[in-house]
Design an enzyme around this catalytic site. Structure first.
Site, PDB file in Angstrom:
ATOM      1  N   ASP A  27      43.519  -0.591   1.834  1.00 25.52           N
ATOM      2  CA  ASP A  27      42.050  -0.543   1.593  1.00 25.52           C
ATOM      3  C   ASP A  27      41.323  -1.660   2.641  1.00 25.52           C
ATOM      4  O   ASP A  27      42.087  -2.431   3.130  1.00 25.52           O
ATOM      5  CB  ASP A  27      41.684  -1.265   0.395  1.00 25.52           C
ATOM      6  CG  ASP A  27      40.028  -0.952  -0.274  1.00 25.52           C
ATOM      7  OD1 ASP A  27      39.683  -0.193   0.570  1.00 25.52           O
ATOM      8  OD2 ASP A  27      39.850  -1.614  -1.190  1.00 25.52           O
ATOM      9  N   GLY A  28      40.338  -1.168   3.036  1.00 27.85           N
ATOM     10  CA  GLY A  28      39.717  -2.146   3.919  1.00 27.85           C
ATOM     11  C   GLY A  28      39.291  -1.543   5.519  1.00 27.85           C
ATOM     12  O   GLY A  28      38.744  -2.153   6.219  1.00 27.85           O
ATOM     13  N   ASN A  29      39.474  -0.400   5.637  1.00 23.96           N
ATOM     14  CA  ASN A  29      39.481   0.438   6.892  1.00 23.96           C
ATOM     15  C   ASN A  29      38.208   0.072   7.388  1.00 23.96           C
ATOM     16  O   ASN A  29      37.512   0.048   8.554  1.00 23.96           O
ATOM     17  CB  ASN A  29      39.871   1.867   6.849  1.00 23.96           C
ATOM     18  CG  ASN A  29      41.268   1.981   6.639  1.00 23.96           C
ATOM     19  OD1 ASN A  29      42.079   1.293   6.618  1.00 23.96           O
ATOM     20  ND2 ASN A  29      41.744   3.221   6.333  1.00 23.96           N
ATOM     21  N   GLY A  30      37.201   0.633   6.417  1.00 22.48           N
ATOM     22  CA  GLY A  30      35.440   0.784   6.818  1.00 22.48           C
ATOM     23  C   GLY A  30      35.152  -0.750   7.160  1.00 22.48           C
ATOM     24  O   GLY A  30      34.193  -0.821   8.180  1.00 22.48           O
TER      25      GLY A  30
ATOM     26  N   TRP B  95      36.973  -3.187   8.237  1.00 24.27           N
ATOM     27  CA  TRP B  95      37.488  -3.540   9.468  1.00 24.27           C
ATOM     28  C   TRP B  95      36.568  -3.145  10.630  1.00 24.27           C
ATOM     29  O   TRP B  95      36.543  -3.601  11.890  1.00 24.27           O
ATOM     30  CB  TRP B  95      38.925  -2.839   9.728  1.00 24.27           C
ATOM     31  CG  TRP B  95      39.855  -3.336  10.858  1.00 24.27           C
ATOM     32  CD1 TRP B  95      40.770  -4.271  10.911  1.00 24.27           C
ATOM     33  CD2 TRP B  95      39.814  -2.298  12.050  1.00 24.27           C
ATOM     34  NE1 TRP B  95      41.207  -4.150  12.237  1.00 24.27           N
ATOM     35  CE2 TRP B  95      40.779  -3.044  12.963  1.00 24.27           C
ATOM     36  CE3 TRP B  95      39.172  -1.437  12.671  1.00 24.27           C
ATOM     37  CZ2 TRP B  95      40.915  -2.556  14.353  1.00 24.27           C
ATOM     38  CZ3 TRP B  95      39.462  -0.710  13.906  1.00 24.27           C
ATOM     39  CH2 TRP B  95      40.312  -1.426  14.593  1.00 24.27           C
TER      40      TRP B  95
ATOM     41  N   ARG C 112      33.139   4.133  10.575  1.00 26.16           N
ATOM     42  CA  ARG C 112      34.174   3.831   9.482  1.00 26.16           C
ATOM     43  C   ARG C 112      35.229   4.696  10.077  1.00 26.16           C
ATOM     44  O   ARG C 112      36.430   4.387   9.762  1.00 26.16           O
ATOM     45  CB  ARG C 112      33.613   4.382   8.201  1.00 26.16           C
ATOM     46  CG  ARG C 112      32.526   3.512   7.749  1.00 26.16           C
ATOM     47  CD  ARG C 112      32.124   3.859   6.289  1.00 26.16           C
ATOM     48  NE  ARG C 112      32.974   4.078   5.414  1.00 26.16           N
ATOM     49  CZ  ARG C 112      33.716   3.185   4.728  1.00 26.16           C
ATOM     50  NH1 ARG C 112      33.107   1.877   4.720  1.00 26.16           N
ATOM     51  NH2 ARG C 112      34.672   3.471   3.804  1.00 26.16           N
TER      52      ARG C 112
ATOM     53  N   HIS D 139      39.667   4.118   9.963  1.00 23.25           N
ATOM     54  CA  HIS D 139      40.799   4.991   9.558  1.00 23.25           C
ATOM     55  C   HIS D 139      41.646   5.316  10.597  1.00 23.25           C
ATOM     56  O   HIS D 139      42.985   5.306  10.231  1.00 23.25           O
ATOM     57  CB  HIS D 139      40.125   6.285   8.692  1.00 23.25           C
ATOM     58  CG  HIS D 139      39.170   6.193   7.887  1.00 23.25           C
ATOM     59  ND1 HIS D 139      39.597   5.158   6.591  1.00 23.25           N
ATOM     60  CD2 HIS D 139      37.942   6.576   7.437  1.00 23.25           C
ATOM     61  CE1 HIS D 139      38.412   5.263   5.743  1.00 23.25           C
ATOM     62  NE2 HIS D 139      37.520   6.119   6.118  1.00 23.25           N
TER      63      HIS D 139
ATOM     64  N   SER E  32      41.863   9.069  -2.977  1.00 24.75           N
ATOM     65  CA  SER E  32      41.498   9.131  -4.178  1.00 24.75           C
ATOM     66  C   SER E  32      40.816  10.273  -4.911  1.00 24.75           C
ATOM     67  O   SER E  32      39.801  10.849  -4.008  1.00 24.75           O
ATOM     68  CB  SER E  32      41.126   7.954  -4.865  1.00 24.75           C
ATOM     69  OG  SER E  32      39.713   7.847  -4.613  1.00 24.75           O
TER      70      SER E  32
ATOM     71  N   LEU F  99      64.674   7.218   3.186  1.00 20.50           N
ATOM     72  CA  LEU F  99      63.413   6.939   2.597  1.00 20.50           C
ATOM     73  C   LEU F  99      62.502   7.885   2.149  1.00 20.50           C
ATOM     74  O   LEU F  99      62.507   9.029   2.776  1.00 20.50           O
ATOM     75  CB  LEU F  99      62.546   5.962   3.740  1.00 20.50           C
ATOM     76  CG  LEU F  99      61.177   5.480   3.629  1.00 20.50           C
ATOM     77  CD1 LEU F  99      61.183   4.621   2.278  1.00 20.50           C
ATOM     78  CD2 LEU F  99      60.401   5.049   4.640  1.00 20.50           C
TER      79      LEU F  99
ATOM     80  N   ARG G  92      47.856  -4.598  -2.567  1.00 19.23           N
ATOM     81  CA  ARG G  92      46.434  -3.983  -2.138  1.00 19.23           C
ATOM     82  C   ARG G  92      45.810  -4.803  -1.090  1.00 19.23           C
ATOM     83  O   ARG G  92      45.832  -6.208  -1.459  1.00 19.23           O
ATOM     84  CB  ARG G  92      45.724  -4.022  -3.431  1.00 19.23           C
ATOM     85  CG  ARG G  92      44.348  -3.488  -3.108  1.00 19.23           C
ATOM     86  CD  ARG G  92      43.380  -3.044  -4.088  1.00 19.23           C
ATOM     87  NE  ARG G  92      41.998  -2.602  -3.594  1.00 19.23           N
ATOM     88  CZ  ARG G  92      41.397  -1.497  -4.470  1.00 19.23           C
ATOM     89  NH1 ARG G  92      41.881  -1.141  -5.383  1.00 19.23           N
ATOM     90  NH2 ARG G  92      40.461  -1.004  -3.672  1.00 19.23           N
TER      91      ARG G  92
HETATM   92  C1  IPE Z   1      41.253   2.967  -3.212  1.00 17.13           C
HETATM   93  O1  IPE Z   1      40.554   2.364  -2.162  1.00 17.13           O
HETATM   94  C2  IPE Z   1      41.684   4.334  -2.699  1.00 17.13           C
HETATM   95  C3  IPE Z   1      42.473   4.367  -1.599  1.00 17.13           C
HETATM   96  C4  IPE Z   1      42.949   3.424  -0.956  1.00 17.13           C
HETATM   97  C5  IPE Z   1      42.816   5.748  -1.049  1.00 17.13           C
HETATM   98  P1  IPE Z   1      38.603   2.609  -2.375  1.00 17.13           P
HETATM   99  O2  IPE Z   1      38.126   2.067  -1.480  1.00 17.13           O
HETATM  100  O3  IPE Z   1      38.388   4.135  -2.722  1.00 17.13           O
HETATM  101  O4  IPE Z   1      38.518   1.790  -3.829  1.00 17.13           O
HETATM  102  P2  IPE Z   1      37.181   1.221  -4.726  1.00 17.13           P
HETATM  103  O5  IPE Z   1      36.326   2.201  -4.578  1.00 17.13           O
HETATM  104  O6  IPE Z   1      36.823   0.196  -3.732  1.00 17.13           O
HETATM  105  O7  IPE Z   1      37.756   0.916  -5.878  1.00 17.13           O
HETATM  106  C1  IPE Z   2      40.622   2.444   2.775  1.00 10.90           C
HETATM  107  O1  IPE Z   2      39.687   1.925   3.402  1.00 10.90           O
HETATM  108  C2  IPE Z   2      40.789   4.004   2.970  1.00 10.90           C
HETATM  109  C3  IPE Z   2      40.341   4.950   2.116  1.00 10.90           C
HETATM  110  C4  IPE Z   2      40.112   4.747   0.699  1.00 10.90           C
HETATM  111  C5  IPE Z   2      40.449   6.348   2.540  1.00 10.90           C
HETATM  112  P1  IPE Z   2      38.237   2.051   2.736  1.00 10.90           P
HETATM  113  O2  IPE Z   2      37.497   3.374   3.682  1.00 10.90           O
HETATM  114  O3  IPE Z   2      37.804   2.177   1.440  1.00 10.90           O
HETATM  115  O4  IPE Z   2      37.649   0.768   3.587  1.00 10.90           O
HETATM  116  P2  IPE Z   2      36.587  -0.171   2.960  1.00 10.90           P
HETATM  117  O5  IPE Z   2      36.841  -0.635   1.478  1.00 10.90           O
HETATM  118  O6  IPE Z   2      35.235   0.676   3.128  1.00 10.90           O
HETATM  119  O7  IPE Z   2      36.354  -1.515   3.900  1.00 10.90           O
HETATM  120 MG    MG Z   3      37.797   0.571  -0.048  1.00 11.70          MG
END
Ligand code: IPE
Ligand code: IPE
Ligand code: MG
Length: 249
Positions: free
Chosen positions: A23-26, A28, A36, A40, A68, A134, A191
């Site tokens: 999580d956190g790509n957006g 970043w 965004r 990714h 998800s 693996l 996470r």
């Molecule tokens: C969880 O991340 C799903 C994946 C990493 C694929 P999200 O960014 O979708 O989760 P929420 O919505 O913040 O709980």
């Molecule tokens: C996780 O990063 C990647 C996916 C859920 C596919 P996010 O896209 O959720 O990044 P944030 O949470 O917006 O920073």
């Molecule tokens: Mg996220």
């Protein structure tokens, strides 16, 4: 390379199964005034590095939450870009997976995955099916509640057909109805990005998993951060309901 963490790592106490909510790509990307999707793309590099590191360490299973069921609610442009990226990633990584004898598997609902991504995924799964170094399990179009309901429906079908019996239903026999019932439960869940929630990931399998939350955003989560998480995991005492004295014996 983080030789410090590597030195502190006990090769005999590594998790057999590591699961990661990437999580956190957006965020970043936003910090860098990028879109965004660039986040990714940067995250894909972390996947490469973490897969390589798990292979070197001899971890048997790595499960990665990549898309998800709830992620479909994002803007269509982002959803489309994510699937395009996933397809490209699976295609470009395949030679390396074969070279390193890494198996690819899928956890999730096949229904809804774009046809071209599904074809690419199936090809990678088939071409790596015999490898045992693996197992990289991609959770794609995955939802934990959906997985449990689907397992219950499949059990009910077997019951109706006389292939299963209620008397023999136990957590172990029920597990066989999950997406990959043969994979052991995760020992460690990581996470990234500071969020402290499960987000519908592996709800059944995480019953006794150790959880490691880190503020690091996924694109910044590399070898050093993985080793730090593993060192932290090795300092935990897993009691499974017993007392500390019992597990130390
Ligand atoms: C969880 O991340 C799903 C994946 C990493 C694929 P999200 O960014 O979708 O989760 P929420 O919505 O913040 O709980
Ligand atoms: C996780 O990063 C990647 C996916 C859920 C596919 P996010 O896209 O959720 O990044 P944030 O949470 O917006 O920073
Ligand atoms: Mg996220």
């Amino acid at each position: 390379m983080n030789s410090g963490a590597m030195d502190r790592l006990d090769p005999h106490k590594l998790p057999r199964h590591l699961a990661i909510i990437m999580d956190g790509n957006g965020r970043w990307a936003r910090k860098r005034l990028l879109n965004r999707v660039s986040g990714h793309e940067a995250g894909a590099e972390s996947v490469r590095e973490v897969v390589r590191c798990c292979r070197e360490l001899g971890i048997a299973h790595l499960t990665l939450y990549a898309f998800s069921k709830e992620n479909w609610q994002r803007p269509a442009t982002e959803v489309n870009a994510l699937w395009r990226l996933l397809k490209r990633f699976i295609h470009s990584e395949l030679p390396d997976l074969i070279d390193k004898q890494i198996r690819m598997r899928h956890l999730g609902d096949p229904e809804g995955i774009p046809a071209d991504v599904w074809t690419e995924l199936q090809s990678a799964i088939e071409r790596t099916a015999s490898f045992d170094q693996l197992s990289v399990n991609l959770a794609l179009n995955y939802g934990g509640r959906h997985e449990i309901v689907r397992a219950a429906a499949n059990f009910a079908r077997d019951l109706a057909a006389g292939r299963a019996s209620v008397d023999r239903l136990t957590p172990e026999t029920f597990s066989a109805y999950l997406y990959a019932g043969d994979i052991p439960d995760p020992d460690l869940l990581i996470r990234t990005s500071g969020e402290c929630r499960i987000s519908n990931f592996l709800l059944w399998q995480l019953a006794y998993t150790e959880i490691y939350f880190t503020d690091t955003l996924w694109p910044d989560f590399r070898r050093r951060q993985l080793l730090d998480a593993l060192v932290d995991y090795q300092g935990r005492e897993r009691r499974f309901g017993k007392t500390s004295e019992q597990v130390q014996d």
